[in-house]
Design a protein around this motif. Structure first.
Motif, short mmCIF file in Angstrom:
data_model
loop_
_atom_site.label_atom_id
_atom_site.label_comp_id
_atom_site.label_asym_id
_atom_site.label_seq_id
_atom_site.Cartn_x
_atom_site.Cartn_y
_atom_site.Cartn_z
N VAL A 71 8.18 -31.02 28.11
CA VAL A 71 8.05 -29.79 27.33
C VAL A 71 8.35 -28.62 28.27
CG1 VAL A 71 6.55 -28.38 25.87
CG2 VAL A 71 6.27 -30.89 25.92
N LEU A 72 9.34 -27.81 27.88
CA LEU A 72 9.83 -26.74 28.74
C LEU A 72 9.72 -25.39 28.04
CD1 LEU A 72 13.16 -28.54 29.75
CD2 LEU A 72 10.91 -28.75 30.85
N LYS A 73 9.54 -24.32 28.83
CA LYS A 73 9.52 -22.98 28.26
C LYS A 73 10.86 -22.70 27.59
CE LYS A 73 6.18 -20.70 31.31
NZ LYS A 73 5.98 -19.61 32.30
N PHE A 74 10.82 -21.97 26.48
CA PHE A 74 12.07 -21.65 25.77
C PHE A 74 12.08 -20.20 25.31
CE2 PHE A 74 14.95 -22.03 21.98
CZ PHE A 74 16.11 -22.21 22.71
N ASP A 75 11.31 -19.86 24.29
CA ASP A 75 11.22 -18.47 23.86
C ASP A 75 9.79 -18.17 23.40
OD1 ASP A 75 10.95 -19.40 21.21
OD2 ASP A 75 13.08 -19.13 20.76
N GLN A 79 11.10 -26.06 24.34
CA GLN A 79 12.21 -27.00 24.34
C GLN A 79 11.68 -28.38 24.71
OE1 GLN A 79 15.58 -26.60 27.31
NE2 GLN A 79 16.65 -26.09 25.41
N LEU A 80 12.17 -29.40 24.03
CA LEU A 80 11.81 -30.78 24.30
C LEU A 80 12.99 -31.49 24.95
CD1 LEU A 80 10.09 -31.69 20.89
CD2 LEU A 80 8.97 -30.95 23.01
N PHE A 81 12.70 -32.37 25.90
CA PHE A 81 13.76 -33.06 26.65
C PHE A 81 13.33 -34.51 26.86
CE2 PHE A 81 16.61 -32.49 30.70
CZ PHE A 81 17.62 -33.19 30.07
#
Length: 298
Positions: free
Chosen positions: A35-39, A44-46
């Motif tokens: 799980v990554l920062k996005f807005d 964002q999922l990867f």
């Protein structure tokens, strides 16, 4: 020391101890997706998954189904986090003597499932190998308020699954439908405390939730739904490849789900204190501790 001595999850833990992450990573290794920062409103999922001939499918398997499954398992990871898939990369290692027709059919299995989920295939890689392997990476997104992880299970939560379990290796593991629609329905209408997809067996994957949530669980044999292909409870507990959702809701949220018309999510147990471990109550009311084991590569 051989890998078999520490096992698949011991090896993963060995890797994790050497990995450094910056503040852009909300959740790294240890869940269905990174799980990554996005807005402001979304993460964002990867995720990625690899299928290898002789391990994940037999050499004579229809290549269309191989391609389809290669994408489906990564889509299932996105579903487990209640997300939406957006972009993917496809990497293939192909035997030198493989026919163009076989590769075309393999690719078509990927393309058809990608189209059904409006997923953009934006590139990938090709290499040569002694046997067929496919690795697919997917980028997705999820609203911050709807993100589901393995780590949120709470005492008195009710444990649910999205469908019957067991017997998948008799063909269904190549044709399963990733539960994206079901995951989005749940995320939009209920507060999911924890969720995972059942890839390695009910016992092992519930064990992942319990480990990440520092909790225990009691499940009931009479409540666990079995597929017609299942050869008994053990098949559901330990064989894997079902790719159904396994999730927990608070008692209040569980009541809302159970009272909803057309509910197709059977409850199978409840979350308890960590000290109780993972327990199974059989059809005669006898309770026993079971191990969170299932399929492992090593």
């Amino acid at each position: 020391m051989k890998i078999s001595r520490i096992g698949e999850f011991g090896l993963i833990e060995r890797f994790r101890k050497s990995i450094s992450l910056d503040a852009s990573v909300i959740k790294g290794s240890g869940d269905d997706c990174a799980v990554l920062k996005f807005d402001k409103n979304n993460y964002q999922l990867f995720t990625c998954d690899m299928l290898v001939e002789g391990v994940d499918f037999r050499p004579g398997t229809d290549p269309y189904l191989i391609g389809r499954k290669a994408l489906a398992v990564s889509l299932s990871d996105i579903a487990a986090c209640a997300g939406l898939p957006r972009y993917c990369l496809v990497s293939m290692a192909l035997p030198k003597g493989i026919s163009v027709e076989r590769v075309d059919r393999l690719s078509q299995g990927i393309f058809d499932l990608a189209k059904a989920h409006k997923l953009n295939i934006v590139g990938g890689d090709l290499s040569r190998a002694s046997r067929l392997s496919i690795d697919i990476s997917i980028l997705g997104s999820v609203e911050k308020k709807r993100l589901a992880l393995r780590s949120g299970a709470k005492k008195k939560d009710i444990i649910f699954t999205s469908g019957p379990l067991g017997g998948s290796l008799r063909g269904r593991h190549l044709k399963f439908t990733p539960r994206l629609k079901e995951a989005r329905f749940l995320a939009k209408n209920f507060k999911i405390n924890s969720m995972i997809d059942i890839s390695d067996g009910l016992a092992q994957d519930l064990g992942h939730i319990l480990k990440e949530s520092s909790a225990g669980a009691v499940i009931y044999e009479r409540l666990i739904p079995l597929n017609k292909e299942a050869r008994g409870l053990s098949d559901a507990l330990y064989t894997g490849e079902d790719f159904e959702l396994l999730f927990t809701l608070s008692r209040q949220e569980a009541k809302k789900l159970l009272n909803r018309r057309g509910n197709n999510f059977p409850p199978i147990g409840e979350i308890v204190e960590k000290k109780y471990g993972l327990r199974l109550v059989d059809k005669k009311g006898r309770e026993k501790v079971i191990l969170p084991r299932g399929f492992r590569h090593f």
